[in-house]
Design a protein around this motif. Structure first.
Motif, PDB file in Angstrom:
ATOM      1  N   LEU A   1     -32.625 -39.812 -19.829  1.00 19.38           N
ATOM      2  CA  LEU A   1     -34.037 -39.680 -19.462  1.00 19.38           C
ATOM      3  C   LEU A   1     -34.406 -38.253 -19.089  1.00 19.38           C
ATOM      4  O   LEU A   1     -35.540 -37.812 -19.335  1.00 19.38           O
ATOM      5  CB  LEU A   1     -34.361 -40.621 -18.296  1.00 19.38           C
ATOM      6  CG  LEU A   1     -34.328 -42.125 -18.607  1.00 19.38           C
ATOM      7  CD1 LEU A   1     -34.645 -42.917 -17.341  1.00 19.38           C
ATOM      8  CD2 LEU A   1     -35.308 -42.476 -19.711  1.00 19.38           C
ATOM      9  N   ASP A   2     -33.469 -37.526 -18.498  1.00 20.46           N
ATOM     10  CA  ASP A   2     -33.782 -36.163 -18.060  1.00 20.46           C
ATOM     11  C   ASP A   2     -34.026 -35.226 -19.236  1.00 20.46           C
ATOM     12  O   ASP A   2     -34.703 -34.198 -19.078  1.00 20.46           O
ATOM     13  CB  ASP A   2     -32.648 -35.624 -17.186  1.00 20.46           C
ATOM     14  CG  ASP A   2     -32.506 -36.407 -15.886  1.00 20.46           C
ATOM     15  OD1 ASP A   2     -33.548 -36.885 -15.393  1.00 20.46           O
ATOM     16  OD2 ASP A   2     -31.374 -36.560 -15.394  1.00 20.46           O
TER      17      ASP A   2
ATOM     18  N   PRO B   1     -30.652 -47.257 -15.024  1.00 19.89           N
ATOM     19  CA  PRO B   1     -29.421 -47.980 -15.411  1.00 19.89           C
ATOM     20  C   PRO B   1     -29.476 -48.517 -16.841  1.00 19.89           C
ATOM     21  O   PRO B   1     -28.499 -48.428 -17.590  1.00 19.89           O
ATOM     22  CB  PRO B   1     -29.344 -49.110 -14.382  1.00 19.89           C
ATOM     23  CG  PRO B   1     -30.109 -48.605 -13.210  1.00 19.89           C
ATOM     24  CD  PRO B   1     -31.228 -47.796 -13.784  1.00 19.89           C
ATOM     25  N   LEU B   2     -30.634 -49.084 -17.239  1.00 21.68           N
ATOM     26  CA  LEU B   2     -30.774 -49.594 -18.594  1.00 21.68           C
ATOM     27  C   LEU B   2     -30.695 -48.465 -19.618  1.00 21.68           C
ATOM     28  O   LEU B   2     -30.032 -48.595 -20.659  1.00 21.68           O
ATOM     29  CB  LEU B   2     -32.099 -50.337 -18.727  1.00 21.68           C
ATOM     30  CG  LEU B   2     -32.430 -50.896 -20.119  1.00 21.68           C
ATOM     31  CD1 LEU B   2     -31.367 -51.891 -20.565  1.00 21.68           C
ATOM     32  CD2 LEU B   2     -33.819 -51.540 -20.135  1.00 21.68           C
TER      33      LEU B   2
ATOM     34  N   ASP C   1     -41.240 -46.241 -10.851  1.00 22.94           N
ATOM     35  CA  ASP C   1     -40.608 -47.089 -11.869  1.00 22.94           C
ATOM     36  C   ASP C   1     -39.533 -46.358 -12.667  1.00 22.94           C
ATOM     37  O   ASP C   1     -38.636 -47.009 -13.227  1.00 22.94           O
ATOM     38  CB  ASP C   1     -41.658 -47.621 -12.836  1.00 22.94           C
ATOM     39  CG  ASP C   1     -42.636 -48.566 -12.156  1.00 22.94           C
ATOM     40  OD1 ASP C   1     -42.285 -49.069 -11.070  1.00 22.94           O
ATOM     41  OD2 ASP C   1     -43.737 -48.785 -12.700  1.00 22.94           O
ATOM     42  N   LEU C   2     -39.591 -45.032 -12.738  1.00 23.47           N
ATOM     43  CA  LEU C   2     -38.599 -44.301 -13.532  1.00 23.47           C
ATOM     44  C   LEU C   2     -37.174 -44.540 -13.043  1.00 23.47           C
ATOM     45  O   LEU C   2     -36.275 -44.794 -13.867  1.00 23.47           O
ATOM     46  CB  LEU C   2     -38.935 -42.806 -13.544  1.00 23.47           C
ATOM     47  CG  LEU C   2     -38.030 -41.940 -14.440  1.00 23.47           C
ATOM     48  CD1 LEU C   2     -38.161 -42.362 -15.896  1.00 23.47           C
ATOM     49  CD2 LEU C   2     -38.379 -40.459 -14.275  1.00 23.47           C
TER      50      LEU C   2
END
Length: 268
Positions: A127-128, A118-119, A112-113
């Protein structure tokens, strides 16, 4: 606030009829509605027969004034500890459930990650470099054995805090020592956490725990502070209404003997 009146309002008066006649007369009064006895806690007279009787030495030692305030503070600390117990038990349950479904959660996270990248990119969220994502990855990388140890550690800490809260709520001497020792052990850990990352919540918790340790150790004269156990017991007895009345009787007796005129000396 008059803590003695507050306690009597909640729990009722405490009256006692000592066998010693002189002391009994100071605690008893006759009224138009019948006999009244002086409450050992608040000092007011209350109608009706006494709740107990016997030698003055067997009378109950009732908390009064400052001792009642100290008891309220200790029980407030006990409630604070029990709130932590609830959070720790909930955390332990979460770790246990996570351990049982560890592989499924990790696969779902990996799948799911990429879908939310994109969002997150449109929202300007990297996120990273996200602390939340890093924490989740660290937890998912943990072995089931490590998770089991974390589960046991959380339960052990909850048991310590539960025991501490029980001792404080019951106003036991061992509970006060237990609280000071357990809380002091975790203060260096809390300081280390603040050094790693400063937050108002962590600073507030640290200050509350330091204040609790100092308050309990000094007010209860633990570890020999301010005279130790002997001074603490003496302070409690000095605040007892029966002790005060006995001292008043002794002082009245000394004054009566001092006021008695001396006998004239006979000369042969």
């Amino acid at each position: 606030m008059d803590w003695s009146l507050r306690a009597c309002g909640r729990h009722g008066h405490v009256t006692y009829a000592p066998d010693e006649e002189a002391l009994r007369d100071r605690l008893r009064a006759e009224t138009a509605l019948g006999e009244a006895w002086r409450c050992l806690r608040c000092g007011d007279f209350t109608l009706g027969p006494p709740h107990g009787a016997g030698p003055a030495g067997d009378a109950p030692v009732v908390l009064r004034g400052r001792a009642l305030r100290d008891a309220a503070v200790l029980r407030l600390i006990a409630v604070f500890r029990w709130a932590k117990v609830v959070l720790l038990v909930a955390g332990a349950y979460g770790v246990w459930r996570f351990r049982a479904h560890h592989d499924a959660v990790r696969r779902a996270f990996d799948q799911d990650l990429p879908l939310i990248r994109p969002l997150a990119h449109k929202l300007g969220w990297n996120l990273d470099q996200s602390g939340v994502v890093h924490t989740l990855r660290t937890a998912l990388a943990a072995r089931t054995t490590t998770l089991a140890w974390i589960f046991l550690a959380l339960l052990a800490l909850a048991a310590l805090l539960l025991t501490e809260g029980i001792g404080l709520w019951l106003l036991k001497r061992w509970g006060e020592y237990f609280s000071v020792i357990v809380t002091s052990v975790f203060i260096p850990v809390e300081i280390y956490e603040i050094a790693e990352k400063v937050s108002p919540f962590r600073i507030t918790v640290l200050l509350i725990n330091i204040a609790a340790v100092l308050y309990i150790a000094l007010s209860k004269r633990l570890f020999g502070l301010r005279g130790g156990r002997a001074a603490y017991d003496s302070e409690r007895h000095e605040a007892s209404l029966l002790e005060i009345e006995e001292a008043g009787l002794a002082a009245a007796g000394r004054g009566h003997r001092a006021a008695r005129p001396a006998r004239p000396t006979r000369h042969p």
